[in-house]
Design a protein around this motif. Sequence first.
Motif, short mmCIF file in Angstrom:
data_model
loop_
_atom_site.label_atom_id
_atom_site.label_comp_id
_atom_site.label_asym_id
_atom_site.label_seq_id
_atom_site.Cartn_x
_atom_site.Cartn_y
_atom_site.Cartn_z
N UNK A 119 0.90 -1.35 0.04
CA UNK A 119 0.24 0.10 0.15
C UNK A 119 0.74 1.21 0.10
N UNK A 120 1.86 1.14 0.65
CA UNK A 120 2.94 2.26 0.65
C UNK A 120 3.28 2.73 -0.97
N UNK A 121 4.04 2.11 -1.67
CA UNK A 121 4.41 2.40 -3.00
C UNK A 121 3.14 2.63 -3.86
N UNK A 122 2.22 1.73 -3.64
CA UNK A 122 1.03 1.92 -4.32
C UNK A 122 0.33 3.27 -4.33
N UNK A 123 0.16 3.80 -2.80
CA UNK A 123 -0.38 4.82 -2.62
C UNK A 123 0.52 6.19 -3.17
N UNK A 124 1.74 6.21 -3.11
CA UNK A 124 2.28 7.28 -3.65
C UNK A 124 2.45 7.05 -5.12
N UNK A 125 2.38 5.89 -5.74
CA UNK A 125 2.41 6.12 -7.30
C UNK A 125 1.16 6.55 -7.77
N UNK A 126 -0.04 6.10 -6.94
CA UNK A 126 -1.27 6.49 -7.52
C UNK A 126 -1.42 8.06 -7.44
N UNK A 127 -0.99 8.52 -6.07
CA UNK A 127 -0.96 9.97 -5.78
C UNK A 127 -0.34 10.83 -6.82
N UNK A 128 0.80 10.44 -7.14
CA UNK A 128 1.58 10.99 -8.17
C UNK A 128 0.87 11.09 -9.67
N UNK A 129 0.15 9.66 -9.82
CA UNK A 129 -0.78 10.01 -10.96
C UNK A 129 -1.79 11.15 -11.07
N UNK A 130 -2.51 10.93 -9.94
CA UNK A 130 -3.56 11.77 -9.57
C UNK A 130 -2.97 13.48 -9.74
N UNK A 131 -1.91 13.54 -9.43
CA UNK A 131 -1.27 14.94 -9.49
C UNK A 131 -1.12 15.35 -10.85
N UNK A 136 -2.64 21.29 -11.17
CA UNK A 136 -3.11 22.57 -10.38
C UNK A 136 -2.42 22.39 -8.81
N UNK A 137 -3.55 22.35 -7.79
CA UNK A 137 -3.00 22.35 -6.42
C UNK A 137 -2.39 20.94 -6.19
N UNK A 138 -2.89 20.05 -6.80
CA UNK A 138 -2.28 18.59 -6.38
C UNK A 138 -0.74 18.60 -6.85
N UNK A 139 -0.51 19.16 -8.10
CA UNK A 139 0.86 18.93 -8.53
C UNK A 139 1.65 20.03 -7.60
N UNK A 140 1.06 21.47 -7.17
CA UNK A 140 2.09 22.04 -6.29
C UNK A 140 2.22 21.22 -4.92
N UNK A 141 1.33 20.59 -4.65
CA UNK A 141 1.42 19.78 -3.15
C UNK A 141 2.30 18.53 -3.44
N UNK A 142 2.44 17.99 -4.38
CA UNK A 142 3.52 17.00 -4.82
C UNK A 142 4.87 17.63 -5.17
N UNK A 143 4.85 18.95 -5.55
CA UNK A 143 6.19 19.49 -5.63
C UNK A 143 6.66 19.79 -4.00
N UNK A 144 5.90 20.18 -3.16
CA UNK A 144 6.31 20.53 -1.75
C UNK A 144 6.45 19.10 -1.13
N UNK A 145 5.85 18.13 -1.35
CA UNK A 145 5.96 17.02 -0.59
C UNK A 145 7.53 16.32 -1.13
#
Length: 175
Positions: A119-131, A136-145
């Motif tokens: 679930x750890x790599x899966x969540x990270x990969x899926x979050x990057x895909x959604x971003x 927008x805001x999700x891509x900015x948040x991904x940059x900060x993360x």
Amino acid sequence: MKMRKNNSVSGLFLMGLGLILLVGQFVQFDLPESLGLLLVPALGAIFLVWGSVTRNGGLVIPGGILSGVGWGAYAIEGPFAIWQGDSEGGVFLIFLGLGFGLITLVTAVFTDKTHWWALIPGSIIAFVGLAILFGGVMLTMLTWVGKLWPLALILLGISILLGANKNKTEKEKLV
């Protein structure tokens, strides 16, 4: 008895897979391109079924990953072909993340040991895909993360040191 059954099932799966791959090298099939895109998800399904039947979580891992990769490739060539550029990458990563999630789901249902780590790599990969997909805001948040993730290591290190110090203090009290 159980080991013999697992070996029999594994042997049958390997023989069937080998037979299909051997015949495929000598016989030309005129299949639609979309059917060819289903080869990798089919391999993923074979590993998932094989791991489920033999209750072997190790076989479920390649099954989940192959399923995620295969369905991601199928999605960007098929139903999501209208999205081009970065959106394709986002869709692919979401399916890959779902494939990792499938590892946890299948091992929870069919094996004695659940692989929660997937679930750890899966969540990270899926979050990057959604971003990537929504930007927008999700891509900015991904940059900060991406910039601040070392803080998690610092906090984990502090937690470990505090726990070690607490254990040391408790042992000194006992002596």
